[in-house]
Design an enzyme around this catalytic site. Structure first.
Site, PDB file in Angstrom:
ATOM      1  N   GLY A 154       0.836  -1.207   0.000  1.00 38.96           N
ATOM      2  CA  GLY A 154       0.000   0.000   0.000  1.00 38.96           C
ATOM      3  C   GLY A 154       0.865   1.249   0.000  1.00 38.96           C
ATOM      4  O   GLY A 154       2.068   1.196  -0.290  1.00 38.96           O
ATOM      5  N   ARG A 155       0.233   2.373   0.349  1.00 37.49           N
ATOM      6  CA  ARG A 155       0.947   3.661   0.270  1.00 37.49           C
ATOM      7  C   ARG A 155       2.195   3.687   1.143  1.00 37.49           C
ATOM      8  O   ARG A 155       3.270   4.115   0.717  1.00 37.49           O
ATOM      9  CB  ARG A 155       0.005   4.796   0.699  1.00 37.49           C
ATOM     10  CG  ARG A 155      -1.071   5.102  -0.305  1.00 37.49           C
ATOM     11  CD  ARG A 155      -2.077   6.046   0.302  1.00 37.49           C
ATOM     12  NE  ARG A 155      -2.925   5.326   1.218  1.00 37.49           N
ATOM     13  CZ  ARG A 155      -4.253   5.244   1.115  1.00 37.49           C
ATOM     14  NH1 ARG A 155      -4.879   5.879   0.161  1.00 37.49           N
ATOM     15  NH2 ARG A 155      -4.964   4.539   1.978  1.00 37.49           N
ATOM     16  N   ILE A 156       2.063   3.231   2.401  1.00 42.39           N
ATOM     17  CA  ILE A 156       3.207   3.345   3.325  1.00 42.39           C
ATOM     18  C   ILE A 156       4.293   2.335   2.939  1.00 42.39           C
ATOM     19  O   ILE A 156       5.485   2.645   2.976  1.00 42.39           O
ATOM     20  CB  ILE A 156       2.747   3.167   4.787  1.00 42.39           C
ATOM     21  CG1 ILE A 156       1.722   4.249   5.144  1.00 42.39           C
ATOM     22  CG2 ILE A 156       3.946   3.245   5.744  1.00 42.39           C
ATOM     23  CD1 ILE A 156       1.056   4.080   6.504  1.00 42.39           C
ATOM     24  N   THR A 221       5.708  -1.297  11.618  1.00 38.28           N
ATOM     25  CA  THR A 221       5.088   0.011  11.885  1.00 38.28           C
ATOM     26  C   THR A 221       3.587  -0.063  11.612  1.00 38.28           C
ATOM     27  O   THR A 221       2.929   0.971  11.495  1.00 38.28           O
ATOM     28  CB  THR A 221       5.707   1.112  10.987  1.00 38.28           C
ATOM     29  OG1 THR A 221       5.631   0.691   9.624  1.00 38.28           O
ATOM     30  CG2 THR A 221       7.147   1.395  11.354  1.00 38.28           C
ATOM     31  N   ARG A 223       0.639  -2.797  12.884  1.00 37.04           N
ATOM     32  CA  ARG A 223      -0.107  -3.027  14.119  1.00 37.04           C
ATOM     33  C   ARG A 223       0.590  -4.149  14.883  1.00 37.04           C
ATOM     34  O   ARG A 223       1.072  -5.114  14.273  1.00 37.04           O
ATOM     35  CB  ARG A 223      -1.553  -3.428  13.831  1.00 37.04           C
ATOM     36  CG  ARG A 223      -2.444  -2.288  13.357  1.00 37.04           C
ATOM     37  CD  ARG A 223      -2.712  -1.268  14.472  1.00 37.04           C
ATOM     38  NE  ARG A 223      -3.637  -0.229  14.073  1.00 37.04           N
ATOM     39  CZ  ARG A 223      -3.272   0.977  13.610  1.00 37.04           C
ATOM     40  NH1 ARG A 223      -2.001   1.289  13.481  1.00 37.04           N
ATOM     41  NH2 ARG A 223      -4.187   1.876  13.298  1.00 37.04           N
ATOM     42  N   GLU A 252      -0.713  -1.891  23.692  1.00 36.26           N
ATOM     43  CA  GLU A 252      -0.139  -0.541  23.774  1.00 36.26           C
ATOM     44  C   GLU A 252      -0.883   0.209  24.860  1.00 36.26           C
ATOM     45  O   GLU A 252      -2.108   0.162  24.866  1.00 36.26           O
ATOM     46  CB  GLU A 252      -0.297   0.194  22.444  1.00 36.26           C
ATOM     47  CG  GLU A 252       0.581  -0.393  21.359  1.00 36.26           C
ATOM     48  CD  GLU A 252       0.448   0.308  20.014  1.00 36.26           C
ATOM     49  OE1 GLU A 252      -0.161   1.394  19.971  1.00 36.26           O
ATOM     50  OE2 GLU A 252       0.956  -0.222  19.028  1.00 36.26           O
ATOM     51  N   HIS A 271       4.523   4.023  19.256  1.00 40.77           N
ATOM     52  CA  HIS A 271       3.538   4.288  18.190  1.00 40.77           C
ATOM     53  C   HIS A 271       3.601   5.757  17.732  1.00 40.77           C
ATOM     54  O   HIS A 271       2.618   6.493  17.828  1.00 40.77           O
ATOM     55  CB  HIS A 271       2.122   3.941  18.676  1.00 40.77           C
ATOM     56  CG  HIS A 271       1.159   3.659  17.542  1.00 40.77           C
ATOM     57  ND1 HIS A 271       0.152   2.730  17.627  1.00 40.77           N
ATOM     58  CD2 HIS A 271       1.040   4.201  16.306  1.00 40.77           C
ATOM     59  CE1 HIS A 271      -0.534   2.709  16.494  1.00 40.77           C
ATOM     60  NE2 HIS A 271      -0.021   3.606  15.677  1.00 40.77           N
TER      61      HIS A 271
HETATM   62  C1  DGY Z   1      -2.785   5.034  11.975  1.00 40.80           C
HETATM   63  O1  DGY Z   1      -3.080   6.063  11.385  1.00 40.80           O
HETATM   64  O2  DGY Z   1      -3.377   3.969  11.767  1.00 40.80           O
HETATM   65  C2  DGY Z   1      -1.706   5.130  12.974  1.00 40.80           C
HETATM   66  O3  DGY Z   1      -1.240   3.896  13.343  1.00 40.80           O
HETATM   67  C3  DGY Z   1      -2.204   5.892  14.178  1.00 40.80           C
HETATM   68  O4  DGY Z   1      -3.082   5.114  14.890  1.00 40.80           O
END
Ligand code: DGY
Length: 313
Positions: A154-156, A221, A223, A252, A271
């Site tokens: 995806g984007r990230i 990064t 979940r 968390e 986070h």
């Molecule tokens: C998201 O935008 O999903 C980040 O993890 C912040 O919760």
């Protein structure tokens, strides 16, 4: 004028637009309201602006008979029962794009930190353990030429890949139809960027950790629940993994006495993927736009993805 509950103070001028148009109450606590408190808050609410730390389940929705808009201050919507919201015709909005670069930066920051042992080396300086320069101290792994597997294109994930390319890494992507174990076996670094769904929960389980190359690095990064955390701890202790960098954990906050924190070459951040001034202001802008649209009876500009089940994720 609609009644809107905001579950945490959020930054940026866009909040003003919400306050000017609606009756807005902001939860004053720094921590998420407890489930029971949240149920009381939403009892007479038309709109809800929540964060990923708030659990929006059937019970909560049942306690909110007037609710007609949920905007989460996140791109991930795994904390929300999307099917239950859809069944009640409550639209759910997310905050995509604005946090892509900030989160990809943190993925690379974690990778550098783990590969080059920055946390340990810096701690040694502060502990007075900085001895004479020696050829064997603080040896780490090269990024140039290393193979990076991005799980979730995806984007990230793609933004992380672009950064990694600049470091000379060879990039591969794992999508939902790919054979993950064989891709894992080939990678020096695995970075997780997939949403948390019933199908991706614990996708990095003990078997996946065992399938990884010995000494490989895991970055998460996405979940915390994408990973079997106890399995990860064991893999770090045994040396099956060479290191891990986590911006997300389960739970968390991670308690300071969590056994995971004793594992070697582990960097854990609280986070902070989206934690830049501009990104958080952008997230406020999108969340407010989602709420205002839905409260006006319009489609949200940034809707959450359709609910997925384990078999369709
Ligand atoms: C998201 O935008 O999903 C980040 O993890 C912040 O919760």
């Amino acid at each position: 004028m609609a009644k809107v509950i905001v579950t945490r103070a959020i930054p940026g001028p866009a909040m003003q637009q919400l306050v000017e148009r609606h009756d807005v109450s902001v939860w004053p606590g720094e921590l998420a309201p407890a489930a029971e408190q949240l149920r009381e808050l939403v009892a007479s609410a038309d709109g809800l602006l929540c964060t990923s730390a708030d659990r929006i389940d059937e019970q909560l929705l049942d306690a909110a008979p007037r609710l007609r808009a949920i905007a989460t201050y996140a791109v991930g919507s795994d904390n929300i029962d999307l099917a239950a919201a859809a069944a009640r015709a409550i639209p759910v909005g997310v905050t995509p794009d604005v946090l892509t670069d900030a989160t990809a930066d943190i993925a690379i920051g974690l990778l550098l930190s783990v590969a080059r042992r920055l946390r340990e080396a810096e701690a040694a300086v502060r502990a007075g353990k900085w001895g004479p320069w020696t050829p064997q101290a603080w040896l780490g792994a090269d990024l140039n030429g290393a193979r990076l597997l991005i799980v979730g294109a995806g984007r990230i994930g793609r933004a992380t890949a672009r950064r990694a390319q600049a470091f000379g890494m060879e990039i591969a992507f794992a999508g939902r139809d790919d054979d993950l174990p064989s891709l894992l076996a080939d990678a020096d670094v695995v970075s997780l960027h997939t949403p948390l769904t019933p199908a991706t929960e614990r996708m990095i389980d003990r078997a996946a950790l065992a399938a990884m190359k010995r000494g490989a690095i895991l970055i998460n990064t996405g979940r915390g629940r994408l990973v079997d955390q106890e399995g990860l701890r064991e893999a770090l202790v045994s040396g099956q993994l060479g290191g891990a960098g986590l911006d997300v954990t389960d739970p968390e906050p991670l308690p300071a006495d969590a056994p995971l924190l004793q594992a070697p070459n582990l960097v854990v951040l609280p986070h902070i993927g989206s934690a830049t001034h501009a990104t958080r202001e952008g997230m406020t802008r999108l969340a407010v736009a989602n709420l205002l649209a839905a409260l006006d009876g319009q489609p949200m500009p940034h809707p959450a993805p359709a609910p997925v089940s384990a078999s369709h994720a």
